[in-house]
Design an enzyme around this catalytic site. Structure first.
Site, PDB file in Angstrom:
ATOM      1  N   GLU A 127       0.812  -1.233   0.000  1.00  0.00           N
ATOM      2  CA  GLU A 127       0.000   0.000   0.000  1.00  0.00           C
ATOM      3  C   GLU A 127       0.838   1.272   0.000  1.00  0.00           C
ATOM      4  OE1 GLU A 127      -2.593  -0.539   3.335  1.00  0.00           O
ATOM      5  OE2 GLU A 127      -3.755  -2.117   2.356  1.00  0.00           O
ATOM      6  N   ASN A 177       1.995  -5.264  -3.222  1.00  0.00           N
ATOM      7  CA  ASN A 177       0.607  -5.510  -2.817  1.00  0.00           C
ATOM      8  C   ASN A 177      -0.131  -4.187  -2.613  1.00  0.00           C
ATOM      9  OD1 ASN A 177      -1.380  -7.561  -2.040  1.00  0.00           O
ATOM     10  ND2 ASN A 177      -1.244  -6.693   0.020  1.00  0.00           N
ATOM     11  N   HIS A 213     -10.636  -5.904  -2.009  1.00  0.00           N
ATOM     12  CA  HIS A 213     -11.632  -5.493  -1.016  1.00  0.00           C
ATOM     13  C   HIS A 213     -12.774  -4.805  -1.781  1.00  0.00           C
ATOM     14  CE1 HIS A 213      -8.916  -6.611   2.132  1.00  0.00           C
ATOM     15  NE2 HIS A 213      -8.043  -5.652   1.858  1.00  0.00           N
ATOM     16  N   GLU A 242      -6.274 -10.632  -0.512  1.00  0.00           N
ATOM     17  CA  GLU A 242      -7.057 -10.383   0.710  1.00  0.00           C
ATOM     18  C   GLU A 242      -8.545 -10.349   0.388  1.00  0.00           C
ATOM     19  OE1 GLU A 242      -5.514  -6.988   2.883  1.00  0.00           O
ATOM     20  OE2 GLU A 242      -3.531  -7.267   2.005  1.00  0.00           O
ATOM     21  N   ASP A 244     -12.298 -10.099  -0.194  1.00  0.00           N
ATOM     22  CA  ASP A 244     -13.583 -10.027   0.487  1.00  0.00           C
ATOM     23  C   ASP A 244     -14.663 -10.549  -0.459  1.00  0.00           C
ATOM     24  OD1 ASP A 244     -12.369  -8.759   2.653  1.00  0.00           O
ATOM     25  OD2 ASP A 244     -12.731  -6.772   1.812  1.00  0.00           O
TER      26      ASP A 244
END
Length: 252
Positions: A127, A177, A213, A242, A244
Protein backbone atom coordinates in the site's frame (compact mmCIF):
# COMPACT_ATOMS: atom_id res chain seq x y z
CA UNK A 1 -12.74 -30.40 -0.04
CA UNK A 2 -11.83 -26.99 -1.41
CA UNK A 3 -8.18 -28.00 -1.25
CA UNK A 4 -8.82 -31.12 -3.35
CA UNK A 5 -10.61 -29.09 -6.00
CA UNK A 6 -7.79 -26.55 -5.99
CA UNK A 7 -5.21 -29.30 -6.44
CA UNK A 8 -7.00 -30.62 -9.47
CA UNK A 9 -7.12 -27.15 -10.99
CA UNK A 10 -3.55 -26.21 -10.13
CA UNK A 11 -4.78 -23.32 -7.99
CA UNK A 12 -3.32 -22.01 -4.74
CA UNK A 13 -6.07 -21.11 -2.29
CA UNK A 14 -5.08 -19.71 1.05
CA UNK A 15 -6.21 -17.91 4.15
CA UNK A 16 -4.79 -15.55 6.74
CA UNK A 17 -3.78 -17.25 9.99
CA UNK A 18 -3.18 -16.13 13.54
CA UNK A 19 -1.09 -18.53 15.65
CA UNK A 20 -3.43 -18.46 18.66
CA UNK A 21 -6.06 -20.20 16.55
CA UNK A 22 -3.75 -23.16 15.97
CA UNK A 23 -4.69 -24.44 19.43
CA UNK A 24 -8.31 -24.93 18.33
CA UNK A 25 -8.87 -28.45 17.01
CA UNK A 26 -11.80 -27.56 14.76
CA UNK A 27 -9.90 -24.62 13.28
CA UNK A 28 -6.79 -26.70 12.62
CA UNK A 29 -8.67 -29.52 10.93
CA UNK A 30 -10.57 -27.09 8.71
CA UNK A 31 -7.41 -25.18 7.82
CA UNK A 32 -5.50 -28.31 6.78
CA UNK A 33 -8.45 -29.83 4.95
CA UNK A 34 -9.62 -26.82 2.95
CA UNK A 35 -6.48 -24.80 2.11
CA UNK A 36 -3.12 -25.41 0.44
CA UNK A 37 -1.56 -22.05 1.34
CA UNK A 38 -1.39 -19.88 4.45
CA UNK A 39 -0.33 -16.31 5.14
CA UNK A 40 0.43 -14.94 8.61
CA UNK A 41 -2.14 -12.23 9.24
CA UNK A 42 -0.07 -10.14 11.67
CA UNK A 43 2.84 -12.29 12.82
CA UNK A 44 5.29 -10.94 10.22
CA UNK A 45 4.40 -7.28 10.61
CA UNK A 46 7.02 -5.04 12.20
CA UNK A 47 5.34 -4.53 15.58
CA UNK A 48 5.24 -8.30 16.13
CA UNK A 49 8.39 -9.63 14.50
CA UNK A 50 10.72 -6.68 15.28
CA UNK A 51 9.50 -5.29 18.63
CA UNK A 52 12.86 -3.79 19.64
CA UNK A 53 15.59 -2.34 17.46
CA UNK A 54 18.12 -5.05 18.20
CA UNK A 55 15.79 -8.00 18.67
CA UNK A 56 13.42 -10.06 16.55
CA UNK A 57 10.62 -12.37 17.63
CA UNK A 58 9.86 -15.08 15.10
CA UNK A 59 7.94 -17.31 17.52
CA UNK A 60 4.46 -16.52 16.22
CA UNK A 61 5.35 -16.74 12.54
CA UNK A 62 7.41 -19.89 13.14
CA UNK A 63 4.31 -21.67 14.50
CA UNK A 64 2.44 -20.88 11.29
CA UNK A 65 5.30 -21.84 9.01
CA UNK A 66 5.91 -25.08 10.91
CA UNK A 67 2.21 -25.94 10.62
CA UNK A 68 2.31 -25.29 6.88
CA UNK A 69 5.37 -27.50 6.39
CA UNK A 70 3.78 -30.36 8.34
CA UNK A 71 0.64 -30.15 6.22
CA UNK A 72 2.32 -29.63 2.84
CA UNK A 73 1.08 -26.06 2.46
CA UNK A 74 2.81 -23.09 0.85
CA UNK A 75 3.46 -19.89 2.81
CA UNK A 76 3.17 -16.30 1.61
CA UNK A 77 4.96 -13.68 3.68
CA UNK A 78 3.10 -10.48 4.57
CA UNK A 79 4.52 -7.83 4.78
CA UNK A 80 8.05 -6.44 4.86
CA UNK A 81 7.36 -2.72 4.35
CA UNK A 82 4.16 -0.91 5.38
CA UNK A 83 3.25 2.43 6.86
CA UNK A 84 1.08 0.84 9.57
CA UNK A 85 1.63 -1.52 12.53
CA UNK A 86 5.16 -0.32 13.13
CA UNK A 87 6.66 -0.32 16.67
CA UNK A 88 7.07 2.91 18.63
CA UNK A 89 10.85 2.53 18.76
CA UNK A 90 10.78 2.92 14.98
CA UNK A 91 8.12 5.59 14.51
CA UNK A 92 9.29 7.73 17.42
CA UNK A 93 13.02 7.12 17.03
CA UNK A 94 13.84 10.33 15.15
CA UNK A 95 16.31 8.50 12.92
CA UNK A 96 18.20 10.13 10.10
CA UNK A 97 17.50 8.94 6.57
CA UNK A 98 20.81 7.08 6.54
CA UNK A 99 20.02 5.34 9.82
CA UNK A 100 16.52 4.46 8.65
CA UNK A 101 17.87 2.95 5.43
CA UNK A 102 20.23 0.75 7.42
CA UNK A 103 17.40 -0.33 9.73
CA UNK A 104 15.12 -1.15 6.81
CA UNK A 105 17.75 -3.11 4.91
CA UNK A 106 18.67 -5.11 8.00
CA UNK A 107 15.00 -5.83 8.75
CA UNK A 108 14.22 -7.06 5.25
CA UNK A 109 17.32 -9.23 5.00
CA UNK A 110 16.91 -10.65 8.51
CA UNK A 111 13.24 -11.58 8.11
CA UNK A 112 13.51 -12.91 4.56
CA UNK A 113 16.73 -14.71 5.43
CA UNK A 114 15.13 -16.38 8.45
CA UNK A 115 12.52 -17.97 6.17
CA UNK A 116 14.71 -18.57 3.15
CA UNK A 117 13.44 -21.66 1.36
CA UNK A 118 10.29 -21.80 3.52
CA UNK A 119 8.31 -18.76 2.33
CA UNK A 120 7.74 -19.00 -1.41
CA UNK A 121 6.43 -15.45 -1.95
CA UNK A 122 6.61 -12.12 -0.13
CA UNK A 123 4.51 -8.99 -0.17
CA UNK A 124 7.62 -6.84 -0.11
CA UNK A 125 5.93 -3.42 -0.08
CA UNK A 126 2.30 -2.91 0.91
CA UNK A 127 0.00 0.00 0.00
CA UNK A 128 2.60 2.56 -1.03
CA UNK A 129 0.15 4.59 -3.13
CA UNK A 130 -2.20 7.14 -1.61
CA UNK A 131 -5.99 6.73 -1.74
CA UNK A 132 -6.57 10.46 -1.38
CA UNK A 133 -4.17 11.47 -4.15
CA UNK A 134 -4.83 9.14 -7.08
CA UNK A 135 -1.64 7.91 -8.68
CA UNK A 136 0.63 9.55 -6.07
CA UNK A 137 2.90 7.82 -3.61
CA UNK A 138 1.91 7.97 0.03
CA UNK A 139 3.84 10.08 2.53
CA UNK A 140 5.37 7.59 4.97
CA UNK A 141 8.28 7.03 7.30
CA UNK A 142 9.94 5.03 4.50
CA UNK A 143 9.47 7.51 1.69
CA UNK A 144 9.72 11.03 3.09
CA UNK A 145 8.97 11.19 6.85
CA UNK A 146 11.98 11.21 6.90
CA UNK A 147 12.39 8.46 4.29
CA UNK A 148 15.51 6.47 3.43
CA UNK A 149 17.01 9.24 1.32
CA UNK A 150 15.30 8.53 -2.00
CA UNK A 151 12.12 10.62 -1.76
CA UNK A 152 13.10 12.77 -4.74
CA UNK A 153 13.48 9.71 -6.95
CA UNK A 154 9.88 8.55 -7.09
CA UNK A 155 9.57 4.83 -6.44
CA UNK A 156 13.30 4.31 -5.87
CA UNK A 157 12.77 3.47 -2.21
CA UNK A 158 10.41 0.66 -3.28
CA UNK A 159 13.02 -0.56 -5.73
CA UNK A 160 15.63 -0.77 -2.98
CA UNK A 161 13.30 -2.92 -0.87
CA UNK A 162 12.87 -5.41 -3.70
CA UNK A 163 16.60 -5.59 -4.32
CA UNK A 164 17.29 -6.21 -0.62
CA UNK A 165 14.64 -8.94 -0.44
CA UNK A 166 16.04 -10.62 -3.53
CA UNK A 167 19.55 -10.59 -2.07
CA UNK A 168 18.22 -12.35 1.04
CA UNK A 169 16.38 -15.09 -0.90
CA UNK A 170 16.90 -15.15 -4.68
CA UNK A 171 14.38 -17.99 -5.07
CA UNK A 172 11.42 -16.25 -3.39
CA UNK A 173 8.76 -14.59 -5.52
CA UNK A 174 8.51 -10.87 -4.73
CA UNK A 175 5.20 -9.00 -4.91
CA UNK A 176 3.97 -5.45 -4.67
CA UNK A 177 0.61 -5.51 -2.82
CA UNK A 178 -2.08 -2.82 -3.08
CA UNK A 179 -5.70 -1.97 -2.26
CA UNK A 180 -8.23 -0.24 -4.53
CA UNK A 181 -6.17 -1.01 -7.64
CA UNK A 182 -8.09 -4.01 -8.91
CA UNK A 183 -9.62 -2.33 -11.95
CA UNK A 184 -8.38 0.34 -14.34
CA UNK A 185 -8.02 3.60 -12.42
CA UNK A 186 -5.34 6.21 -11.62
CA UNK A 187 -3.83 4.07 -8.85
CA UNK A 188 -3.57 0.93 -10.97
CA UNK A 189 -2.21 3.05 -13.84
CA UNK A 190 0.56 4.34 -11.56
CA UNK A 191 1.34 0.80 -10.37
CA UNK A 192 1.47 -0.43 -13.94
CA UNK A 193 3.88 2.38 -14.86
CA UNK A 194 6.09 1.54 -11.87
CA UNK A 195 6.13 -2.17 -12.72
CA UNK A 196 6.89 -1.41 -16.38
CA UNK A 197 9.84 0.73 -15.30
CA UNK A 198 11.06 -1.92 -12.85
CA UNK A 199 10.92 -4.64 -15.49
CA UNK A 200 12.75 -2.47 -18.01
CA UNK A 201 15.59 -1.87 -15.56
CA UNK A 202 15.82 -5.39 -14.16
CA UNK A 203 14.39 -4.76 -10.70
CA UNK A 204 13.63 -8.19 -9.18
CA UNK A 205 9.83 -8.13 -8.98
CA UNK A 206 7.69 -11.15 -9.83
CA UNK A 207 4.12 -10.14 -9.19
CA UNK A 208 1.38 -7.83 -8.02
CA UNK A 209 -1.05 -8.57 -5.22
CA UNK A 210 -4.56 -7.23 -5.71
CA UNK A 211 -6.30 -7.11 -2.36
CA UNK A 212 -9.81 -7.27 -3.83
CA UNK A 213 -11.63 -5.49 -1.02
CA UNK A 214 -14.61 -5.06 -3.33
CA UNK A 215 -17.91 -4.49 -1.54
CA UNK A 216 -19.84 -3.75 -4.72
CA UNK A 217 -22.16 -6.63 -5.56
CA UNK A 218 -21.74 -5.73 -9.23
CA UNK A 219 -17.98 -5.37 -9.54
CA UNK A 220 -16.58 -4.17 -12.85
CA UNK A 221 -15.25 -7.54 -13.97
CA UNK A 222 -14.20 -6.26 -17.39
CA UNK A 223 -12.04 -3.55 -15.83
CA UNK A 224 -10.47 -5.97 -13.35
CA UNK A 225 -9.77 -8.45 -16.14
CA UNK A 226 -8.17 -5.76 -18.30
CA UNK A 227 -5.90 -4.70 -15.45
CA UNK A 228 -4.81 -8.27 -14.73
CA UNK A 229 -4.18 -8.83 -18.44
CA UNK A 230 -1.87 -5.86 -18.76
CA UNK A 231 0.07 -6.88 -15.67
CA UNK A 232 0.53 -10.46 -16.86
CA UNK A 233 1.60 -9.09 -20.24
CA UNK A 234 4.55 -7.55 -18.38
CA UNK A 235 5.43 -10.99 -17.09
CA UNK A 236 3.87 -10.45 -13.67
CA UNK A 237 2.09 -13.06 -11.63
CA UNK A 238 -1.11 -11.72 -10.08
CA UNK A 239 -2.32 -12.97 -6.70
CA UNK A 240 -5.67 -12.09 -5.17
CA UNK A 241 -4.31 -11.53 -1.70
CA UNK A 242 -7.06 -10.38 0.71
CA UNK A 243 -10.31 -11.16 -1.05
CA UNK A 244 -13.58 -10.03 0.49
CA UNK A 245 -16.79 -11.68 -0.70
CA UNK A 246 -19.77 -9.31 -0.65
CA UNK A 247 -23.16 -10.88 -0.06
CA UNK A 248 -26.63 -9.30 -0.37
CA UNK A 249 -28.28 -8.80 3.02
CA UNK A 250 -31.57 -7.42 1.70
CA UNK A 251 -33.76 -10.19 0.31
CA UNK A 252 -35.66 -7.64 -1.75
Amino acid sequence: SLREVARGSGVLIGTAVRPAQLSEAAYVSTLAREFNMVEPEDALKWEVVHPERESYDFSQADRIVDFAIRHDMKVRGHTLVWHRQNPKWLTEGKFTSSELAQILEKHIKTVVGHYRGKVFAWDVVNEAFDEGRPGQLRNTIWRDQPGIGLAENGSSYIERCFRWAHEADPQALLFYNEAEAEGLNPKSDAIYAMIHDFRRRGVPIDGVGLQMHVANLHADVASISANIARLTALGMQVHITEMDVALPVDAA
